[in-house]
Write a protein that holds these residues in place. Structure first.
Motif, short mmCIF file in Angstrom:
data_model
loop_
_atom_site.label_atom_id
_atom_site.label_comp_id
_atom_site.label_asym_id
_atom_site.label_seq_id
_atom_site.Cartn_x
_atom_site.Cartn_y
_atom_site.Cartn_z
N ILE A 49 -2.03 3.46 -3.90
CA ILE A 49 -0.80 2.67 -3.82
C ILE A 49 0.36 3.54 -3.38
CG2 ILE A 49 0.84 1.30 -5.18
CD1 ILE A 49 -1.56 0.44 -6.91
N GLU A 50 0.45 4.73 -3.95
CA GLU A 50 1.54 5.65 -3.60
C GLU A 50 1.52 6.02 -2.12
OE1 GLU A 50 2.58 8.40 -7.36
OE2 GLU A 50 0.54 8.68 -6.59
N GLN A 51 0.33 6.05 -1.52
CA GLN A 51 0.20 6.49 -0.13
C GLN A 51 0.20 5.33 0.87
OE1 GLN A 51 -3.20 9.18 0.05
NE2 GLN A 51 -2.56 10.16 -1.87
N THR A 52 0.47 4.13 0.41
CA THR A 52 0.50 2.95 1.29
C THR A 52 1.93 2.45 1.45
OG1 THR A 52 -1.70 2.30 0.51
CG2 THR A 52 -0.40 0.62 1.63
N ARG A 53 2.28 2.11 2.67
CA ARG A 53 3.63 1.58 2.94
C ARG A 53 3.84 0.26 2.19
NH1 ARG A 53 5.39 4.04 7.75
NH2 ARG A 53 3.70 4.77 9.12
N PRO A 54 5.07 -0.03 1.77
CA PRO A 54 5.36 -1.37 1.26
C PRO A 54 4.98 -2.42 2.30
CG PRO A 54 7.17 0.11 0.74
CD PRO A 54 6.25 0.87 1.66
N GLY A 55 4.28 -3.43 1.88
CA GLY A 55 3.76 -4.43 2.80
C GLY A 55 2.37 -4.13 3.30
N GLY A 56 1.89 -2.90 3.06
CA GLY A 56 0.55 -2.53 3.47
C GLY A 56 -0.51 -3.13 2.55
N LEU A 57 -1.75 -3.06 2.99
CA LEU A 57 -2.86 -3.68 2.25
C LEU A 57 -3.86 -2.64 1.77
CD1 LEU A 57 -3.74 -6.76 4.51
CD2 LEU A 57 -2.33 -6.73 2.43
N ILE A 58 -4.41 -2.90 0.59
CA ILE A 58 -5.55 -2.16 0.06
C ILE A 58 -6.69 -3.15 -0.09
CG2 ILE A 58 -6.45 -0.86 -1.91
CD1 ILE A 58 -3.57 0.06 -2.46
N VAL A 59 -7.81 -2.85 0.54
CA VAL A 59 -8.99 -3.71 0.47
C VAL A 59 -10.13 -2.87 -0.09
CG1 VAL A 59 -10.61 -5.18 1.73
CG2 VAL A 59 -8.20 -5.10 2.42
N THR A 60 -10.66 -3.29 -1.23
CA THR A 60 -11.72 -2.49 -1.85
C THR A 60 -12.68 -3.36 -2.65
OG1 THR A 60 -12.16 -0.67 -3.40
CG2 THR A 60 -10.24 -2.03 -3.88
N PRO A 61 -13.96 -3.04 -2.61
CA PRO A 61 -14.87 -3.67 -3.57
C PRO A 61 -14.43 -3.29 -4.99
CG PRO A 61 -16.09 -2.53 -1.84
CD PRO A 61 -14.66 -2.12 -1.71
#
Length: 372
Positions: free
Chosen positions: A199-211
């Protein structure tokens, strides 16, 4: 070469017919990336006694068919690197994901040209090549914890023209901050908890997709949007089963808790409701039960087993339950099932997850309705 091209074309047609290519670029990327060039000569096939090595030279046609099977993952490592001469293997620890799962995740990632992408779990390197086809040169960083797997992925990417993909040998739970911030973070390994560095390394508005999984239920796909306040939230987007991140592999205490003596002294009762085990075949019910029973594992082996950190339970095919320890895990499962039914039997798509630096909260429908 003709056989390989034919196998790829047939797989493309099957994927196209099943709707796996949500956008035109996905089919183009699939045809552009030679999947067979990312798979080692030796793969592992599950048999009753365990995982056994299978070499391309033994049956080239079958090997190619396994590589391009749209529905099945292909195991490329067992037991964190078991020598094939020591087979059989017990646990798959790296694979090339099933094609339908690969493109489901790509569709959920909403990937666009120019996006900066972090992939957790390089595996063979195949998925990173697909990401690079879409995001562009120099836009993909992939992290792999296993040095041997990492080197194989790096070599395969370089040999197929994707040398601009950054392949990092490191613990993926920590992300990779030197190339952050990222627009997309995709994990090819399942997590019990979302690592906050992602989360810290993702831009605001960015997505994290994970099983995503629980100890009870091994399927789920989280799709989280990162917010300005350093949190991330979103609904579950599918029921997918992946190997667990190495640092988050579920561990059961059954070997420490079970003994023949404890079996003899275990409490005995009848399963209630009698069809409880059968209801666990519903993936949505199993997912919901797992949310309500954190830390409780469940598996089928000569009946059905449950295990927590201090208790175990077993139900046989006749509905007789034996339990040991302070908890009544069969009844807890029944109670969780009834809570799911009282909620209207929601699907896993109705559930969501909010993650902060202090932990995570599961909810039903909207973030204001946490799971008890």
């Amino acid at each position: 070469m003709t056989a390989k091209l034919d196998a790829r074309a047939r797989a493309a047609d099957l994927l196209d017919g099943s709707g796996a290519f949500a956008e035109p670029w996905m089919r183009s990327a699939f045809l552009a990336v030679a999947r067979h060039r990312f798979v080692a000569d030796t793969v592992w096939i599950e048999e009753p006694a365990g995982y056994h090595p299978f070499t391309r030279s033994a049956d080239p046609a079958r090997w190619l068919s396994l590589v391009y099977d749209p529905r099945e993952a292909l195991v490329t490592q067992v037991d964190d690197g078991l020598d094939p001469s020591c087979a059989p293997g017990r646990m798959p620890t790296s694979s090339i994901s099933a094609l339908n799962a690969v493109f489901t995740m790509l569709a959920e990632s909403d990937l666009h040209p120019g996006h900066q992408v972090l992939e957790i779990g390089s595996g063979t390197g195949y998925n990173a090549a697909l990401l690079a086809e879409r995001a562009g040169p120099g836009r993909v960083t992939t992290v792999e914890i296993d040095p041997a797997v990492c080197e194989q992925a790096r070599a395969a990417l370089a040999a197929t023209g994707y040398e601009q993909v950054s392949v990092i040998c490191a613990d993926g739970e920590l992300g990779y901050s030197p190339h952050s911030p990222y627009d997309r973070v995709l994990s090819t390994a399942a997590v019990l908890a979302i690592p906050y560095p992602w989360i810290e390394q993702t831009r605001p508005g960015g997505l994290i997709v994970t099983p995503w999984r629980t100890a009870f239920c091994n399927h789920g796909l989280a799709r989280l949007t990162v917010h300005d306040d350093g949190t991330a939230s979103g609904h579950f987007a599918g029921a997918m089963t992946f190997m667990a991140l190495r640092g988050q592999r579920p561990r059961t205490a059954i070997s420490e808790l079970y003994s023949a003596e404890r079996w003899e002294h275990a409490r005995s009762s009848s399963l209630a409701p009698a069809d409880l085990v059968a209801r666990l075949d519903d993936p949505h019910a199993a997912f919901a039960i797992g949310l309500r029973l954190p830390g409780v594992s469940h598996w089928a082996q000569e009946g059905h087993w449950w295990c927590s950190n201090d208790s175990w339970a077993h139900a046989d095919d006749e509905g007789t339950v034996r339990q040991w320890g302070p908890r009544d895990l069969a009844t807890e499962t029944s109670t969780a099932l009834e809570a799911w039914r009282a909620d209207g039997c929601p699907t896993l798509f109705d559930y969501g997850l909010t993650v902060t630096k202090h932990g995570s909260t599961m909810w039903l429908g909207e973030p204001g309705h946490p799971i008890p």
